[in-house]
Write a protein that holds these residues in place. Structure first.
Motif, PDB file in Angstrom:
ATOM      1  N   LEU A 267      41.404  64.907 -42.137  1.00 15.41           N
ATOM      2  CA  LEU A 267      42.104  64.024 -41.439  1.00 15.41           C
ATOM      3  C   LEU A 267      41.935  63.481 -40.187  1.00 15.41           C
ATOM      4  O   LEU A 267      41.635  62.284 -39.793  1.00 15.41           O
ATOM      5  CB  LEU A 267      43.533  64.702 -41.223  1.00 15.41           C
ATOM      6  CG  LEU A 267      44.342  64.946 -42.255  1.00 15.41           C
ATOM      7  CD1 LEU A 267      45.793  65.548 -41.957  1.00 15.41           C
ATOM      8  CD2 LEU A 267      44.876  63.737 -43.186  1.00 15.41           C
ATOM      9  N   LYS A 268      41.031  64.496 -39.418  1.00 14.30           N
ATOM     10  CA  LYS A 268      40.368  63.972 -38.261  1.00 14.30           C
ATOM     11  C   LYS A 268      39.566  63.108 -38.156  1.00 14.30           C
ATOM     12  O   LYS A 268      39.196  62.307 -37.327  1.00 14.30           O
ATOM     13  CB  LYS A 268      40.026  65.083 -37.276  1.00 14.30           C
ATOM     14  CG  LYS A 268      39.655  65.136 -35.880  1.00 14.30           C
ATOM     15  CD  LYS A 268      39.545  66.404 -35.285  1.00 14.30           C
ATOM     16  CE  LYS A 268      39.004  66.109 -33.516  1.00 14.30           C
ATOM     17  NZ  LYS A 268      38.667  67.460 -33.186  1.00 14.30           N
ATOM     18  N   THR A 269      38.623  63.385 -39.243  1.00  9.11           N
ATOM     19  CA  THR A 269      37.346  62.717 -39.443  1.00  9.11           C
ATOM     20  C   THR A 269      37.462  61.061 -40.051  1.00  9.11           C
ATOM     21  O   THR A 269      36.648  60.140 -39.904  1.00  9.11           O
ATOM     22  CB  THR A 269      36.173  63.245 -40.421  1.00  9.11           C
ATOM     23  OG1 THR A 269      36.020  64.824 -39.788  1.00  9.11           O
ATOM     24  CG2 THR A 269      34.851  62.598 -40.575  1.00  9.11           C
ATOM     25  N   PHE A 270      38.295  61.169 -41.323  1.00  9.30           N
ATOM     26  CA  PHE A 270      38.506  59.896 -41.841  1.00  9.30           C
ATOM     27  C   PHE A 270      39.925  59.208 -41.854  1.00  9.30           C
ATOM     28  O   PHE A 270      39.898  57.868 -41.990  1.00  9.30           O
ATOM     29  CB  PHE A 270      38.340  60.159 -43.346  1.00  9.30           C
ATOM     30  CG  PHE A 270      36.995  60.756 -43.785  1.00  9.30           C
ATOM     31  CD1 PHE A 270      35.979  59.947 -43.801  1.00  9.30           C
ATOM     32  CD2 PHE A 270      36.978  62.267 -44.086  1.00  9.30           C
ATOM     33  CE1 PHE A 270      34.498  60.545 -44.054  1.00  9.30           C
ATOM     34  CE2 PHE A 270      35.754  62.702 -44.352  1.00  9.30           C
ATOM     35  CZ  PHE A 270      34.544  61.978 -44.543  1.00  9.30           C
ATOM     36  N   PHE A 271      40.865  59.723 -41.256  1.00 10.41           N
ATOM     37  CA  PHE A 271      42.203  59.167 -41.173  1.00 10.41           C
ATOM     38  C   PHE A 271      42.761  59.311 -39.910  1.00 10.41           C
ATOM     39  O   PHE A 271      44.036  59.055 -39.807  1.00 10.41           O
ATOM     40  CB  PHE A 271      43.057  59.773 -42.179  1.00 10.41           C
ATOM     41  CG  PHE A 271      42.582  59.839 -43.539  1.00 10.41           C
ATOM     42  CD1 PHE A 271      42.484  58.635 -44.310  1.00 10.41           C
ATOM     43  CD2 PHE A 271      42.060  60.920 -44.350  1.00 10.41           C
ATOM     44  CE1 PHE A 271      42.159  58.235 -45.704  1.00 10.41           C
ATOM     45  CE2 PHE A 271      41.539  60.811 -45.672  1.00 10.41           C
ATOM     46  CZ  PHE A 271      41.437  59.499 -46.275  1.00 10.41           C
ATOM     47  N   ALA A 272      42.104  59.205 -38.792  1.00 11.34           N
ATOM     48  CA  ALA A 272      42.612  59.264 -37.397  1.00 11.34           C
ATOM     49  C   ALA A 272      43.906  60.300 -37.174  1.00 11.34           C
ATOM     50  O   ALA A 272      44.802  60.130 -36.571  1.00 11.34           O
ATOM     51  CB  ALA A 272      42.965  57.848 -37.057  1.00 11.34           C
ATOM     52  N   GLU A 273      43.755  61.321 -37.936  1.00  9.14           N
ATOM     53  CA  GLU A 273      44.750  62.364 -37.591  1.00  9.14           C
ATOM     54  C   GLU A 273      45.969  62.161 -38.408  1.00  9.14           C
ATOM     55  O   GLU A 273      46.973  62.546 -37.873  1.00  9.14           O
ATOM     56  CB  GLU A 273      44.892  63.029 -36.431  1.00  9.14           C
ATOM     57  CG  GLU A 273      43.782  63.638 -35.716  1.00  9.14           C
ATOM     58  CD  GLU A 273      43.718  64.253 -34.469  1.00  9.14           C
ATOM     59  OE1 GLU A 273      44.963  64.557 -33.982  1.00  9.14           O
ATOM     60  OE2 GLU A 273      42.674  64.308 -33.658  1.00  9.14           O
ATOM     61  N   GLN A 274      46.064  60.961 -39.370  1.00 14.01           N
ATOM     62  CA  GLN A 274      47.337  60.575 -39.804  1.00 14.01           C
ATOM     63  C   GLN A 274      47.729  61.737 -41.019  1.00 14.01           C
ATOM     64  O   GLN A 274      47.229  61.574 -42.041  1.00 14.01           O
ATOM     65  CB  GLN A 274      47.355  59.209 -40.372  1.00 14.01           C
ATOM     66  CG  GLN A 274      47.100  58.082 -39.286  1.00 14.01           C
ATOM     67  CD  GLN A 274      47.166  56.686 -39.735  1.00 14.01           C
ATOM     68  OE1 GLN A 274      48.063  56.210 -40.169  1.00 14.01           O
ATOM     69  NE2 GLN A 274      45.851  56.309 -39.779  1.00 14.01           N
ATOM     70  N   ALA A 275      48.756  62.343 -40.681  1.00  9.72           N
ATOM     71  CA  ALA A 275      49.096  63.501 -41.599  1.00  9.72           C
ATOM     72  C   ALA A 275      49.585  63.123 -43.033  1.00  9.72           C
ATOM     73  O   ALA A 275      49.430  63.744 -43.877  1.00  9.72           O
ATOM     74  CB  ALA A 275      50.285  64.259 -41.058  1.00  9.72           C
ATOM     75  N   VAL A 276      50.093  61.859 -42.927  1.00  4.93           N
ATOM     76  CA  VAL A 276      50.594  61.245 -44.302  1.00  4.93           C
ATOM     77  C   VAL A 276      49.530  61.154 -45.419  1.00  4.93           C
ATOM     78  O   VAL A 276      49.799  61.274 -46.516  1.00  4.93           O
ATOM     79  CB  VAL A 276      51.449  60.063 -44.128  1.00  4.93           C
ATOM     80  CG1 VAL A 276      50.390  58.813 -43.927  1.00  4.93           C
ATOM     81  CG2 VAL A 276      52.300  59.726 -45.351  1.00  4.93           C
ATOM     82  N   PHE A 277      48.218  61.075 -44.960  1.00 11.38           N
ATOM     83  CA  PHE A 277      47.241  60.917 -46.014  1.00 11.38           C
ATOM     84  C   PHE A 277      46.868  62.384 -46.396  1.00 11.38           C
ATOM     85  O   PHE A 277      46.165  62.274 -47.749  1.00 11.38           O
ATOM     86  CB  PHE A 277      45.846  60.381 -45.109  1.00 11.38           C
ATOM     87  CG  PHE A 277      45.860  58.908 -44.990  1.00 11.38           C
ATOM     88  CD1 PHE A 277      45.628  57.965 -46.043  1.00 11.38           C
ATOM     89  CD2 PHE A 277      46.242  58.604 -43.845  1.00 11.38           C
ATOM     90  CE1 PHE A 277      45.810  56.441 -45.989  1.00 11.38           C
ATOM     91  CE2 PHE A 277      46.497  56.920 -43.654  1.00 11.38           C
ATOM     92  CZ  PHE A 277      46.296  55.807 -44.811  1.00 11.38           C
ATOM     93  N   ALA A 278      47.397  63.323 -45.994  1.00 11.20           N
ATOM     94  CA  ALA A 278      47.102  64.556 -46.808  1.00 11.20           C
ATOM     95  C   ALA A 278      48.048  64.637 -47.935  1.00 11.20           C
ATOM     96  O   ALA A 278      47.809  65.185 -48.861  1.00 11.20           O
ATOM     97  CB  ALA A 278      47.579  66.070 -45.774  1.00 11.20           C
ATOM     98  N   LEU A 279      49.061  64.152 -48.001  1.00 11.28           N
ATOM     99  CA  LEU A 279      49.984  63.786 -49.260  1.00 11.28           C
ATOM    100  C   LEU A 279      49.136  63.036 -50.326  1.00 11.28           C
ATOM    101  O   LEU A 279      49.443  63.306 -51.492  1.00 11.28           O
ATOM    102  CB  LEU A 279      51.464  63.524 -48.873  1.00 11.28           C
ATOM    103  CG  LEU A 279      52.046  64.166 -47.742  1.00 11.28           C
ATOM    104  CD1 LEU A 279      53.499  63.527 -47.590  1.00 11.28           C
ATOM    105  CD2 LEU A 279      52.319  65.559 -48.392  1.00 11.28           C
TER     106      LEU A 279
END
Length: 505
Positions: A471-483
């Motif tokens: 999340l930190k590396t690829f998705f700017a710490e946007q938690a929703v992408f973990a889902l």
């Protein structure tokens, strides 16, 4: 429960069928266990963020849960297979684990420091694991093969019902009884604290119900049942060279992982994964050395059982890995995802965050409520499609649910994807155990159920160490992408389910 009197020398064709009421009593304790598990899942990230944890550090803080399960469940399974006393074989572990979990539930919401809350999570999860593992073996011990799907489905019902109760408690207290859901910075809200008190009392009462309303077959009776089973060829014994060579390979891979993390500046969380790999290699080397000297103990027996797993269990291991990776992504990141995306309130001290976190509790309750109802449908689906097909269908519904959370923006509609998640959850906590219990010997039911937990723990360990980094590396710490990542994992699990060896169907 009605027991059959026999000695180990007289084979008995099958365990007698049990009444619906007897199966109900066997599974009531899981209602209590899931209350503790549900409170943990729905509120731990909230407590951590309240005490100052950043989103990208949540996964590493959650790592206590999989690590304790990894260590405790095989050990508890091994020793419960060898336990017999006034309370039987599994029930002493039910009781001790329930008491310890209740104590942890009472203390965790009073944490004033982040390290204290993380420590209490460790204690709570260890205690839940002491209770949970023997409950899985309990069904396999006491039910004939044709009733095991029903038994695990009944556990699934109680898992769903207990989690609904636990997940909705903070929301009900704040909305129905006007209990404060916000608190000064660094203080856990009153609604969460009261929920943990109520949950602890309910957990202990439910487990005591099962302890005092059920009986167990003695070791001699279990052995008599096993003598009537068709004989299967034992797995070839692992030689000293295999133990040493395999162990050294794992140690080298783990050491290289340590070096790579240090040399490249990768996230320090990955050191834990490297440590797990090296540690498993060290256990293999120790096992080889002990066996070379003719020694036999709990470690050598558990390690031997790991490398003698039936092919069915090996196939299920892949399914479990992708299934639980997906679930852990939701449990860690659902609260920060919904509060940030759907309520635009990432600040844990804000009223919007509290509202969003309470709504996440309700959503967790919804998917668990669906799971409780789905428990009655899953045996019907399995009768038509086979166990593998039914499990694959339900996992795909779970994937659709995860993708739905990402696509939907109106928080009031988030209950819709929870339907799919509920079917997946009901299947995950029942179908693999029904398949497994038919594939392992009854005398080793406990240890194999405990070893099976490794394939639940390892994906959680992987998720806890890499999701924050991703999340930190690829998705700017946007938690929703973990889902989203979790949804893809569910799809892979569904495909793997169809590849489980034919004897599991």
């Amino acid at each position: 429960m009605t027991t059959t009197t026999t000695d180990a020398a007289t084979p008995v064709a099958s365990r007698p069928r049990l009444s619906g009421w007897a199966i109900w009593n066997m599974c009531v304790g899981f209602f209590g266990i899931q209350i503790g598990f549900g409170l943990q899942n729905a509120n731990t990230s909230r407590i951590f963020q309240t005490l100052g944890a950043d989103v990208d550090s949540l996964a590493i803080l959650w790592i206590a849960a999989p690590l304790t399960g990894l260590l405790i469940q095989p050990i508890v399974g091994h020793f419960s297979d060898r336990t017999w006393g006034p309370l039987g074989r599994r029930r002493p572990y039910f009781l001790v684990g329930a008491i310890l979990t209740t104590v942890a539930l009472l203390f965790m919401p009073h944490s004033r420091e982040l390290w204290i809350a993380a420590s209490m999570l460790w204690i709570m999860d260890a205690s839940i694991n002491i209770t949970m593992e023997p409950f899985r073996a309990f069904v396999g011990d006491n039910l004939p093969q044709e009733q095991r799907t029903t038994g695990y489905a009944m556990q699934s019902f109680f898992i769903g019902a207990g989690a609904v109760f636990a997940s909705c408690l903070p929301w009900m207290l704040s909305n129905w009884f006007d209990v404060a859901s916000t608190a000064p910075e660094g203080v856990v809200p009153l609604s969460v604290r009261i929920s943990f008190y109520v949950g602890g009392a309910a957990l202990l009462a439910a487990v005591l119900w099962t302890v005092f309303t059920t009986r167990e077959y003695s070791p001699e009776q279990i052995e008599a049942f096993e003598q009537a089973r068709p004989e299967t060829a034992p797995a070839p014994a692992r030689g000293l060279s295999a133990w040493m060579t395999g162990g050294l390979i794992w140690i080298v891979v783990g050491a290289l992982g340590f070096w790579a993390v240090q040399a490249s500046g990768l996230a320090k969380e990955l050191l834990i994964l490297a440590g797990f790999i090296a540690g498993f290699g060290l256990l293999q080397v120790l096992t080889g050395l002990m066996r070379k000297g003719g020694g036999s103990n709990g470690l050598t027996e558990i390690m031997g059982d790991i490398f003698a797993m039936p092919k069915t269990m090996q196939g299920l291991a892949v399914v479990q890995f992708f299934s639980w990776f997906a679930l852990f992504s939701m449990w860690i990141y659902m609260t920060p995802a919904v509060t940030a995306v759907h309520f635009a309130s990432p600040d844990a001290a804000s009223a919007g965050y509290a509202e969003g976190a309470d709504w996440v509790g309700v959503l967790m309750g919804i998917y668990n409520g669906v799971a409780a109802l789905a428990a009655f449908l899953i045996p019907v689906i399995a009768h038509r499609t086979g166990l593998r097909g039914a499990h694959a269908i339900n996992l795909l519904l779970g994937a659709a649910g995860f993708f739905g959370v990402f696509l939907i923006r109106d928080p009031a509609l988030l209950w819709l994807p929870m339907i799919g998640v509920g079917f997946a959850w009901a299947s995950i906590v029942s179908m693999p155990y029904a398949i497994l219990s038919n594939a392992v010997p009854g005398r080793k039911m406990g240890v194999y159920m405990g070893i099976f937990n490794i394939f639940i723990v390892v994906p959680q360990l992987v998720a806890a160490t890499i999701l924050g980094v991703i999340l930190k590396t690829f998705f700017a710490e946007q938690a929703v992408f973990a889902l989203v990542i979790g949804g893809v994992s569910f799809v892979l699990a569904a495909g793997a389910s169809l590849l489980v060896p034919k004897e599991a169907a």
